[in-house]
Design a protein around this motif. Structure first.
Motif, PDB file in Angstrom:
ATOM      1  N   PHE A  67       2.351   7.011  -6.629  1.00  0.00           N
ATOM      2  CA  PHE A  67       1.315   7.898  -7.156  1.00  0.00           C
ATOM      3  C   PHE A  67       1.639   9.357  -6.845  1.00  0.00           C
TER       4      PHE A  67
ATOM      5  N   GLU B 292      -1.958   6.876 -11.836  1.00  0.00           N
ATOM      6  CA  GLU B 292      -0.512   7.012 -11.986  1.00  0.00           C
ATOM      7  C   GLU B 292      -0.080   6.807 -13.433  1.00  0.00           C
TER       8      GLU B 292
ATOM      9  N   ASP C 177       0.822  -1.210   0.000  1.00  0.00           N
ATOM     10  CA  ASP C 177       0.000   0.000   0.000  1.00  0.00           C
ATOM     11  C   ASP C 177       0.857   1.262   0.000  1.00  0.00           C
TER      12      ASP C 177
ATOM     13  N   LEU D  65      -6.300   0.171  -4.925  1.00  0.00           N
ATOM     14  CA  LEU D  65      -4.962   0.075  -5.504  1.00  0.00           C
ATOM     15  C   LEU D  65      -5.019   0.205  -7.026  1.00  0.00           C
TER      16      LEU D  65
ATOM     17  N   HIS E 227      -5.497   3.865  -7.982  1.00  0.00           N
ATOM     18  CA  HIS E 227      -4.237   4.588  -7.857  1.00  0.00           C
ATOM     19  C   HIS E 227      -3.311   4.281  -9.040  1.00  0.00           C
ATOM     20  N   ASN E 228      -3.252   3.003  -9.422  1.00  0.00           N
ATOM     21  CA  ASN E 228      -2.424   2.620 -10.570  1.00  0.00           C
ATOM     22  C   ASN E 228      -2.912   3.263 -11.862  1.00  0.00           C
TER      23      ASN E 228
ATOM     24  N   VAL F 104       2.479   1.758  -3.510  1.00  0.00           N
ATOM     25  CA  VAL F 104       1.556   2.284  -4.517  1.00  0.00           C
ATOM     26  C   VAL F 104       1.268   3.759  -4.265  1.00  0.00           C
ATOM     27  N   LEU F 105       0.996   4.116  -3.015  1.00  0.00           N
ATOM     28  CA  LEU F 105       0.666   5.502  -2.691  1.00  0.00           C
ATOM     29  C   LEU F 105       1.859   6.433  -2.916  1.00  0.00           C
TER      30      LEU F 105
END
Length: 230
Positions: free
Chosen positions: A70, A142, A63, A135, A138-139, A66-67
């Motif tokens: 981003f 991004e 997590d 997730l 977010h991907n 990923v964050l």
């Protein structure tokens, strides 16, 4: 002298179809399973995960990864014009690795991780579908941010009056492309931009379908009032 029954069983086994070397899912599934199984070790995430202690390799690390990526993509997109030439190329190279990492991860989770778990006779389960949906969102965002940086660095976009110059214009075109909306007011002007747009459309269509399916899986199954009346 073997009994006739044993000889008949052995003869039947001789005529049974042999299981292919790639498993019961067929050649094409086994082939791409090996391809994406090898690609997942080329990611920066795999390298960083090997450098940290084993006890820290948990869901919170994924997590946080990923964050943080981003947020990094947002910072690069907002400040890309102020970067020197060498730093811009470093960011573009990292962005390419990140986009590849995201695509490989989504393909593995969707198609091949359950097959690998079944092959190794291990149970397969995700932490939670809501977490997986967040997730994926977010991907998705991004990837749009990184492609906006790609267009700004190597592409050539324009419209009826002039070429796109601001960060907002490049992000606007990237979001219109990844969502396959394609308004047409800003469009590619050279082959580099067209190749980038083709790649982003393919990734956007694939990830959009995944996100839509995960949104449907997260919808609450609440009983209706009509069912209670019955």
């Amino acid at each position: 002298m073997r009994p006739k029954r044993l000889r008949r069983i052995e003869m039947k086994r001789c005529f049974l179809p042999m299981e292919p070397s790639f498993g019961r899912d067929g050649f094409i599934v086994g082939f791409w399973d090996k391809v994406f199984g090898g690609l997942r070790w080329l990611s920066v995430f795999s390298l960083v995960r090997k450098l940290i202690p084993r006890r820290a390799r948990s869901y919170w690390f994924v997590d946080a990864w990923v964050l943080s990526n981003f947020i990094s993509a947002m910072v690069v997109w907002a400040m890309f014009s102020a970067f020197p030439f060498w730093l811009a190329w470093v960011c573009i190279g990292y962005g390419i690795l990140r986009v590849l990492e995201i695509v490989v991860y989504q393909v593995n989770v969707l198609l091949f991780d359950p097959i690998r778990a079944r092959r190794n006779k291990k149970p397969y389960a995700v932490r939670g579908y809501r977490r997986l949906l967040l997730l994926s969102l977010h991907n998705y965002a991004e990837v749009a941010l990184w492609f906006a940086c790609f267009y700004r660095h190597a592409g050539n976009l324009g419209h009826c009056r002039a070429c796109a110059k601001t960060a907002v214009e490049f992000l606007y075109f990237s979001l219109a492309t990844i969502s396959t909306v394609g308004y047409g007011d800003i469009h590619p002007l050279d082959d580099n931009s067209r190749v980038l747009a083709i790649a982003e459309m393919g990734i956007g269509l694939f990830m959009g379908l995944i996100i839509l399916a995960r949104i449907v899986s997260c919808l609450p199954n609440a009983p209706s009032l009509e069912e209670r009346d019955e």
